[in-house]
Design a protein around this motif. Structure first.
Motif, PDB file in Angstrom:
ATOM      1  N   VAL A   1      -7.685  -4.664  -2.824  1.00  0.00           N
ATOM      2  CA  VAL A   1      -7.494  -4.932  -1.258  1.00  0.00           C
ATOM      3  C   VAL A   1      -8.763  -5.233  -0.727  1.00  0.00           C
ATOM      4  O   VAL A   1      -9.593  -4.329  -0.494  1.00  0.00           O
TER       5      VAL A   1
ATOM      6  N   HIS B   1      -4.954   1.426  -5.381  1.00  0.00           N
ATOM      7  CA  HIS B   1      -5.607   0.062  -5.126  1.00  0.00           C
ATOM      8  C   HIS B   1      -7.133   0.149  -4.957  1.00  0.00           C
ATOM      9  O   HIS B   1      -7.364   1.454  -4.457  1.00  0.00           O
TER      10      HIS B   1
ATOM     11  N   GLY C   1      -2.638  -7.764  -7.135  1.00  0.00           N
ATOM     12  CA  GLY C   1      -2.320  -6.715  -6.015  1.00  0.00           C
ATOM     13  C   GLY C   1      -2.913  -5.532  -6.053  1.00  0.00           C
ATOM     14  O   GLY C   1      -2.839  -4.585  -5.328  1.00  0.00           O
ATOM     15  N   TYR C   2      -4.138  -5.241  -7.353  1.00  0.00           N
ATOM     16  CA  TYR C   2      -4.675  -3.847  -7.292  1.00  0.00           C
ATOM     17  C   TYR C   2      -5.855  -3.748  -6.627  1.00  0.00           C
ATOM     18  O   TYR C   2      -6.169  -2.970  -6.309  1.00  0.00           O
TER      19      TYR C   2
ATOM     20  N   THR D   1      -0.614   7.915  -2.595  1.00  0.00           N
ATOM     21  CA  THR D   1      -1.271   6.724  -2.849  1.00  0.00           C
ATOM     22  C   THR D   1      -2.674   7.019  -3.182  1.00  0.00           C
ATOM     23  O   THR D   1      -3.358   7.673  -2.239  1.00  0.00           O
TER      24      THR D   1
ATOM     25  N   TYR E   1      -7.087  -8.873  -8.567  1.00  0.00           N
ATOM     26  CA  TYR E   1      -6.834  -9.070  -7.295  1.00  0.00           C
ATOM     27  C   TYR E   1      -5.511  -9.666  -7.046  1.00  0.00           C
ATOM     28  O   TYR E   1      -4.706  -9.475  -6.187  1.00  0.00           O
TER      29      TYR E   1
ATOM     30  N   ILE F   1       0.843  -1.232  -0.045  1.00  0.00           N
ATOM     31  CA  ILE F   1       0.200   0.078  -0.210  1.00  0.00           C
ATOM     32  C   ILE F   1       1.067   1.294   0.003  1.00  0.00           C
ATOM     33  O   ILE F   1       0.311   2.421  -0.363  1.00  0.00           O
TER      34      ILE F   1
END
Length: 212
Positions: free
Chosen positions: A133, A104, A130-131, A66, A127, A56
């Motif tokens: 959460v 994210h 890692g995009y 972010t 998913y 993150i």
């Protein structure tokens, strides 16, 4: 004739000690005030107690915030199934990725398994990369089964100074913690869908995406 009785001594018997009385009532039945106070404390626990999901904080550029996407808010297309478009979510992810942001998408975990999205295979791919959460919840859609994902979204954004992209003003959770209110008022970014299907951030919110 009166018989004489000889009283024999009675052997000492162990004295039974009374067990302490244990209050077996459920706490919520015996002291409603305590339960109410404990719930209030849990709601207002320090934001620092929230741990960041993996990756993150891996921002692509140090001057870019972010970005956390309110995935269901961004991808919503209709009231009937499927309600959400994976293509819309991809366009929002690409928009920020192309501009140097770590990005994210946040939604309750059960969304990975229901028919509410139009392309579950593509959603699963996002998913695994890692995009996405997912927030904790039981593995079926029910209002009582899920952790309120807006609270987790606000907590992460407050702790790590993330921008939150959503048309939701988060009035319900902003009142629960001053840091969450700050995020809702100062770090929230609205978006638009143009007629040609493009995802766009209005110019008045562009300054929120960068650190001053």
């Amino acid at each position: 004739m009166v018989s004489k009785r000889t009283d024999k001594p009675i052997p000492n018997r162990p004295v039974k000690q009374s067990k302490p009385q244990i209050n077996r009532k459920r706490p919520e039945k015996s002291n409603g005030g305590t339960i109410a106070r404990s719930k209030a404390i849990r709601k207002r626990r320090p934001v620092a107690a929230v741990r960041s999901p993996p990756g993150i904080l891996q921002t692509a550029r140090s001057d870019r915030r972010t970005v956390l996407l309110d995935a269901c808010n961004i991808a919503f297309v209709r009231g009937s199934l499927p309600r959400f478009s994976v293509e819309r979510l991809v366009k929002a992810l690409e928009y920020f990725f192309d501009r140097g942001h770590a990005v994210h998408a946040i939604f309750p975990r059960f969304h990975l398994y229901t028919r509410q999205w139009d392309d579950l295979n593509r959603l699963d791919g996002l998913y695994r990369k890692g995009y996405i959460v997912p927030t904790p919840c039981k593995e079926f859609p029910c209002p009582k089964s899920q952790v309120y994902d807006d609270r987790i979204l606000m907590a992460i954004a407050a702790q790590f100074q993330c921008a939150v992209v959503s048309m939701d003003r988060f009035r319900d959770v902003a009142s629960e913690h001053p840091d969450w209110a700050h995020v809702a008022h100062n770090q929230r970014v609205e978006f638009e869908w143009r007629g040609d299907g493009r995802f766009v951030i209005p110019s008045q919110f562009s300054s929120v995406l960068n650190f001053e």
